[in-house]
Design a protein around this motif. Structure first.
Motif, mmCIF file in Angstrom:
data_model
loop_
_atom_site.group_PDB
_atom_site.id
_atom_site.type_symbol
_atom_site.label_atom_id
_atom_site.label_comp_id
_atom_site.label_asym_id
_atom_site.label_seq_id
_atom_site.Cartn_x
_atom_site.Cartn_y
_atom_site.Cartn_z
ATOM 1 N N ARG A 164 0.858 -1.180 0.000
ATOM 2 C CA ARG A 164 0.000 0.000 0.000
ATOM 3 C C ARG A 164 0.898 1.235 0.000
ATOM 4 O O ARG A 164 1.254 1.755 1.073
ATOM 5 N N GLY A 180 -6.806 11.934 -8.102
ATOM 6 C CA GLY A 180 -7.585 11.694 -6.896
ATOM 7 C C GLY A 180 -8.522 10.508 -7.051
ATOM 8 O O GLY A 180 -8.698 9.708 -6.120
ATOM 9 N N GLN A 181 -9.114 10.384 -8.240
ATOM 10 C CA GLN A 181 -10.021 9.266 -8.498
ATOM 11 C C GLN A 181 -9.284 7.935 -8.398
ATOM 12 O O GLN A 181 -9.766 6.986 -7.772
ATOM 13 N N ALA A 183 -6.449 7.323 -6.762
ATOM 14 C CA ALA A 183 -5.964 7.103 -5.402
ATOM 15 C C ALA A 183 -7.084 6.647 -4.460
ATOM 16 O O ALA A 183 -6.866 5.792 -3.589
ATOM 17 N N THR A 184 -8.269 7.208 -4.616
ATOM 18 C CA THR A 184 -9.367 6.850 -3.712
ATOM 19 C C THR A 184 -10.052 5.544 -4.110
ATOM 20 O O THR A 184 -10.722 4.921 -3.264
ATOM 21 N N SER A 185 -9.888 5.111 -5.348
ATOM 22 C CA SER A 185 -10.575 3.913 -5.835
ATOM 23 C C SER A 185 -9.752 2.647 -5.692
ATOM 24 O O SER A 185 -10.294 1.564 -5.457
ATOM 25 N N GLY A 189 -8.714 2.774 -1.329
ATOM 26 C CA GLY A 189 -8.230 4.118 -1.009
ATOM 27 C C GLY A 189 -6.810 4.113 -0.482
ATOM 28 O O GLY A 189 -6.469 3.343 0.424
ATOM 29 N N ARG A 191 -3.308 6.557 0.724
ATOM 30 C CA ARG A 191 -2.880 7.885 1.169
ATOM 31 C C ARG A 191 -2.279 8.628 -0.020
ATOM 32 O O ARG A 191 -1.423 8.089 -0.729
ATOM 33 N N HIS A 192 -2.706 9.871 -0.225
ATOM 34 C CA HIS A 192 -2.370 10.601 -1.449
ATOM 35 C C HIS A 192 -1.951 12.027 -1.112
ATOM 36 O O HIS A 192 -2.637 12.734 -0.371
#
Length: 426
Positions: A164, A180-181, A183-185, A189, A191-192
């Motif tokens: 991760r 962002g899409q 990283a969150t998907s 999810g 850490r970004h």
């Protein structure tokens, strides 16, 4: 041209015809003064991250280099391309950095083909003590996430391997939302951290950005040193995921030599960068897991085919993406390699290309420079072998065995040729 870069405006000279003052880590109120990095400091405070001071010095160096690269137009050089850049940078440890000038200038010369004259001054930026509790990320690796297809595959594969990573991005118009899409998907999810150098200066400058990977790598190093594992004495892997064909980026024709073919992740450049990190005592290890893979092979072998099929067409590859209003042109070298990768993968390419029908014989399609150059490259490789294009680009003490890199170039050209044949390009 000379640039003087400092976080202290009182240390900067007055703007004159040959000297550009650059204010680091602050927003300049004077429109004639360049600036870079203010938003980075704000983001670090917001995330409660405290990097190693040597990593901050490295970031100051990268900010200064990317500002110079953007602010100095190549067209005004004697040969219309090669610039002579005199760069003075304030750092916290000028004695150390002045001892590394020869290696640094050689690295930049390889990366951009410009002539760099760099020196370091005292009074560099130091991050103020945080008023809130410091956050030390638990992640044990860092990965660059650009919004492009290769970094997407890289993060998908890492998560499929139960890693991760702490993912890091350079936020640019058109890519920030998809970063962002992703990283969150991915993996529920990740850490970004999204940063932006925000280099600003008066005038048009130069948009080739041959030194852009300096700042991306500096972000990764910065983030790596904030982790708990690094604080505990560990070495942090920094994953820079890009296919070997584009990393080597062999010139398609004799006209595309030097920095006309970018070297942002070239194995020689990454090795020189690693050498700088080692000298600086920064325990960060750069890894490109795909240096011997083509883009098509990356797509086909990705360990999370479901998410790759979901996101691949959303990713960005085009070198003129913003020029064409956040649309892939379909005809530049990165677009051609992307299209060839989808073709090898055997999955329908849902990307919208402005110039989709490359078999059409006009200046926008089959007669476009990059398309014609690729077709000429196929003929050269078939007649003279791949070394006719690679030349001396893999001759270096940093490459012990160039064989696997040569082979990935051969397979990359084969992918392109297969695409051209399927599209009816002659």
């Amino acid at each position: 041209m000379k640039l003087v870069c400092s976080p202290d405006s009182s240390k900067l000279p007055e703007l004159c015809g040959s000297t550009l003052p650059v204010l680091l880590y602050h927003r300049s109120e004077a429109t004639v003064c360049a600036s870079a990095g203010a938003a980075i400091v704000e983001e670090l405070y917001r995330a409660r991250l405290v990097p190693n001071q040597r990593a901050i010095d490295f970031l100051s160096l990268a900010l200064s280099i990317v500002t110079a690269d953007l602010a100095i137009p190549r067209a005004k050089s004697p040969d219309g391309w090669t610039r002579q850049i005199d760069l003075k940078i304030s750092v916290a440890d000028p004695d150390f950095w002045n001892s590394q000038i020869a290696a640094l200038q050689a690295m930049l010369r390889f990366l951009t083909t410009d002539i760099w004259n760099i020196s370091f001054l005292p009074d560099g930026f130091r991050l103020e003590a945080l008023k809130k509790e410091v956050d030390y990320p638990e992640e044990t690796s860092v990965a660059l996430l650009s919004g492009g297809a290769d970094s997407l595959v890289g993060v998908l594969d890492l998560v499929a391997s139960n890693e991760r990573p702490f993912v890091i991005s350079q936020t640019v118009h058109g890519d920030g939302e998809k970063q962002g899409q992703f990283a969150t998907s991915i993996g529920g999810g990740l850490r970004h951290l999204q940063l932006n150098h925000n280099a600003k200066f008066a005038g048009d400058g130069d948009r080739d950005q041959r030194a852009r990977s300096m700042i991306f790598l500096a972000y990764g190093v910065l983030a790596a040193t904030t982790t708990k594992s690094y604080q505990d004495g560990g070495t942090i892997p920094l994953y820079v995921c890009e296919n070997g064909f584009i990393s080597v980026n062999a010139p398609l024709t004799e006209a595309r030599v030097g920095s006309l073919s970018t070297r942002t992740t070239h194995p020689i450049y990454l090795s020189r960068f690693q050498q700088m990190l080692n000298a600086a005592g920064l325990r960060v290890r750069i890894i490109n897991p795909y240096q011997f893979k083509t883009k098509g092979e990356m797509f086909a072998e990705c360990r999370n085919q479901g998410d790759l099929k979901r996101f691949a067409h959303v990713s960005t590859s085009c070198s003129r993406f913003r020029t064409f209003g956040l649309e892939h042109c379909g005809r530049c070298v990165p677009c051609l390699i992307r299209r060839a990768a989808f073709h090898k993968w055997g999955i329908t390419d849902e990307t919208h290309y402005k110039h989709a029908d490359l078999a059409k014989v006009d200046d926008d399609h089959a007669n476009y420079d990059d398309v014609r150059s690729a077709a000429m490259a196929f003929a050269t490789v078939e007649k003279e072998g791949v070394d006719a294009l690679i030349g001396a680009t893999l001759s270096s003490e940093f490459i012990a065995d160039s064989g696997p890199l040569r082979e990935v170039v051969v397979r990359g050209f084969a992918e392109l040729k297969s695409l051209f044949e399927s599209l009816g390009i002659r």
